[in-house]
Design a protein around this motif. Structure first.
Motif, short mmCIF file in Angstrom:
data_model
loop_
_atom_site.label_atom_id
_atom_site.label_comp_id
_atom_site.label_asym_id
_atom_site.label_seq_id
_atom_site.Cartn_x
_atom_site.Cartn_y
_atom_site.Cartn_z
N GLY A 1 -10.97 -0.35 5.54
CA GLY A 1 -10.91 -1.80 5.42
C GLY A 1 -12.16 -2.37 4.78
N PRO A 2 -12.15 -3.68 4.51
CA PRO A 2 -13.24 -4.31 3.76
C PRO A 2 -14.54 -4.46 4.53
CG PRO A 2 -11.64 -5.96 4.47
CD PRO A 2 -11.04 -4.63 4.79
N ASP A 3 -14.50 -4.40 5.85
CA ASP A 3 -15.70 -4.70 6.63
C ASP A 3 -16.43 -3.47 7.18
OD1 ASP A 3 -15.27 -7.43 6.29
OD2 ASP A 3 -13.99 -7.54 8.07
N HIS A 4 -15.74 -2.35 7.35
CA HIS A 4 -16.36 -1.20 8.03
C HIS A 4 -16.00 0.12 7.37
CE1 HIS A 4 -17.35 -3.84 11.45
NE2 HIS A 4 -16.12 -4.30 11.36
N ALA A 5 -15.92 0.18 6.06
CA ALA A 5 -15.44 1.38 5.38
C ALA A 5 -16.34 2.58 5.68
CB ALA A 5 -15.36 1.14 3.88
N VAL B 1 -2.90 3.59 9.38
CA VAL B 1 -2.57 2.40 10.15
C VAL B 1 -3.14 1.18 9.44
CG1 VAL B 1 -2.92 1.16 12.32
CG2 VAL B 1 -2.47 3.63 12.35
N THR B 2 -2.29 0.21 9.16
CA THR B 2 -2.70 -1.04 8.52
C THR B 2 -2.49 -2.16 9.52
OG1 THR B 2 -1.89 -0.13 6.43
CG2 THR B 2 -2.40 -2.48 6.48
N ARG B 3 -3.57 -2.85 9.90
CA ARG B 3 -3.46 -3.92 10.90
C ARG B 3 -4.67 -4.83 10.80
NH1 ARG B 3 -4.00 0.03 16.22
NH2 ARG B 3 -6.25 0.48 16.07
N GLY B 4 -4.67 -5.90 11.61
CA GLY B 4 -5.70 -6.92 11.52
C GLY B 4 -7.06 -6.49 12.02
N ALA B 5 -8.09 -7.16 11.50
CA ALA B 5 -9.47 -6.84 11.87
C ALA B 5 -9.75 -7.08 13.34
CB ALA B 5 -10.44 -7.67 11.02
N ASP B 6 -8.93 -7.89 14.02
CA ASP B 6 -9.14 -8.14 15.43
C ASP B 6 -8.92 -6.90 16.29
OD1 ASP B 6 -6.46 -8.49 14.53
OD2 ASP B 6 -5.91 -9.41 16.43
N LEU B 7 -8.31 -5.86 15.72
CA LEU B 7 -8.06 -4.63 16.47
C LEU B 7 -9.04 -3.51 16.10
CD1 LEU B 7 -4.17 -4.61 16.40
CD2 LEU B 7 -5.63 -4.84 18.42
N SER C 1 -5.93 7.54 9.43
CA SER C 1 -6.92 6.65 8.83
C SER C 1 -6.52 5.22 9.18
CB SER C 1 -6.95 6.83 7.31
OG SER C 1 -7.43 8.11 6.96
N TYR C 2 -7.50 4.33 9.18
CA TYR C 2 -7.24 2.94 9.56
C TYR C 2 -7.72 2.00 8.46
CZ TYR C 2 -6.16 4.52 14.27
OH TYR C 2 -5.57 5.14 15.35
N HIS C 3 -6.95 0.95 8.26
CA HIS C 3 -7.32 -0.12 7.34
C HIS C 3 -7.16 -1.43 8.10
CE1 HIS C 3 -7.78 -1.95 3.28
NE2 HIS C 3 -7.11 -2.94 3.86
N HIS C 4 -8.28 -2.02 8.52
CA HIS C 4 -8.25 -3.28 9.25
C HIS C 4 -8.52 -4.41 8.25
CE1 HIS C 4 -8.83 -0.45 12.63
NE2 HIS C 4 -8.09 -1.34 13.27
N MET D 1 0.83 -1.20 0.00
CA MET D 1 0.00 0.00 0.00
C MET D 1 0.87 1.25 0.00
SD MET D 1 -3.02 -1.16 2.67
CE MET D 1 -3.87 0.43 2.65
N ALA D 2 1.93 1.23 0.79
CA ALA D 2 2.83 2.39 0.84
C ALA D 2 3.52 2.61 -0.51
CB ALA D 2 3.86 2.20 1.94
N ARG D 3 4.00 1.53 -1.11
CA ARG D 3 4.70 1.68 -2.38
C ARG D 3 3.73 2.13 -3.49
NH1 ARG D 3 8.16 2.42 0.60
NH2 ARG D 3 9.76 0.93 1.27
N ALA D 4 2.50 1.61 -3.48
CA ALA D 4 1.52 2.01 -4.49
C ALA D 4 1.16 3.49 -4.38
CB ALA D 4 0.26 1.15 -4.37
N ALA D 5 1.19 4.02 -3.16
CA ALA D 5 0.87 5.42 -2.92
C ALA D 5 2.10 6.31 -3.00
CB ALA D 5 0.20 5.58 -1.56
N GLN D 6 3.23 5.72 -3.37
CA GLN D 6 4.51 6.43 -3.38
C GLN D 6 4.78 7.05 -2.00
OE1 GLN D 6 4.10 9.11 -6.81
NE2 GLN D 6 5.23 7.62 -8.06
N GLY D 7 4.42 6.27 -0.99
CA GLY D 7 4.58 6.72 0.38
C GLY D 7 5.70 6.00 1.09
N GLN D 8 5.58 5.90 2.39
CA GLN D 8 6.66 5.36 3.21
C GLN D 8 6.14 4.23 4.10
OE1 GLN D 8 7.75 9.10 5.05
NE2 GLN D 8 9.48 9.37 3.67
N PHE D 9 6.97 3.23 4.24
CA PHE D 9 6.68 2.06 5.08
C PHE D 9 7.70 2.05 6.22
CE2 PHE D 9 7.73 -2.44 6.02
CZ PHE D 9 6.50 -2.87 6.48
#
Length: 285
Positions: free
Chosen positions: A168-172, A216-222, A242-245, A29-37
């Protein structure tokens, strides 16, 4: 604004396929956005964190072809920041010491309402407030857990409900949490543990702000815990990313992978001659 995300593993065991999914997704995601990881080592649990596990994290991520754009930070180097935040919250009367054990809490929750299950929040059973009236004056105590007085915290931020943007896919969308849900569904969470000196909830919001994380990119459990983080960001005057679970990687029975699932450890796949491209296919990337 430059897209900045991170992968934040704990060096308490080997990385497994679930970690690979989270790290690769954030990196892509970072590389696609020309961002930083960025990379962060979450080692506040000094009893379980081991140098050999940290070294293996770097090896596994490099083998997967991932690169990070700044030197990694370690939570063990950031204790002064956590202490300063706790001091500020204590001075505002938003924390109180708690000496309850898990057994104390379980007994308090079940005794008055036999037959009904206690409410469960992101941290487990919602704390019944047993220690809420303990004194809050004088120096901040170091020999007890410190809980956030949720009612006082909500009063401190005013009438506007905490919110965050989820992609994220469940709660956008924009996620709001009503005050009654904080009080009844989350309760007085622990912000400092006697043995750690901080907690995941406090350290993660401070660390994300320190690393200028925008996404923030992390698992749906959070996902549910993010309601806590949005509140803490308001209390501490920190930006809310912004968050992406993302989805979780599970085993054949549908159980979420944990570090004890050593059979799915990345190091073992490496030893068997599996390639990084094979790993990407296995996890759907």
């Amino acid at each position: 604004m430059t897209f900045r995300t991170r992968f934040a593993p704990s060096p308490t065991g080997p990385l497994h396929l679930g970690h690979a999914y989270s790290a690769i997704l954030a990196h892509d995601m970072a590389r696609a956005a020309q961002g930083q990881f960025l990379l962060r080592i979450e080692d506040i649990d000094r009893d379980r964190a081991k140098p050999e596990w940290e070294a293996l994290i770097f090896e596994d991520l490099s083998w997967l072809g991932l690169t990070w754009d700044e030197p990694p930070i370690r939570q063990s180097d950031r204790r002064d920041s956590y202490e300063a935040a706790l001091d500020a919250l204590w001075a505002r009367g938003l924390l109180y010491p708690c000496s309850c054990t898990r057994r104390d809490i379980a007994e308090a929750l079940t005794a008055p309402q036999e037959g009904s299950a206690p409410p469960i929040g992101p941290d487990g059973p919602v704390y019944p407030g047993t220690c809420r009236n303990r004194p809050r004056k004088g120096p901040r105590p170091r020999d007890a857990h410190l809980r956030l007085d949720m009612g006082a915290a909500l009063a401190a931020i005013g009438p506007t409900a905490p919110r965050f943007t989820e992609t994220g896919p469940d709660h956008a969308g924009t996620i709001f949490t009503a005050p009654e849900n904080y009080l009844g569904g989350i309760g007085d969470i622990v912000l400092a543990r006697r043995d750690f000196g901080t907690s995941y909830h406090l350290s993660v919001v401070l660390d994300d702000a320190a690393q200028h994380i925008t996404d923030v990119t992390r698992g749906a459990d959070l996902f549910e815990a993010t309601r806590i983080h949005a509140l803490l960001q308001r209390l501490l005057d920190l930006p809310t990313p912004s968050y992406h679970h993302h989805r979780l990687i599970r085993d054949e029975t549908g159980k979420r992978l944990a570090k004890r699932d050593d059979a799915r450890a990345i190091r073992l796949y490496r030893a068997e001659g599996v390639t990084p491209e094979d790993i990407r296919r296995r996890i759907g990337l």
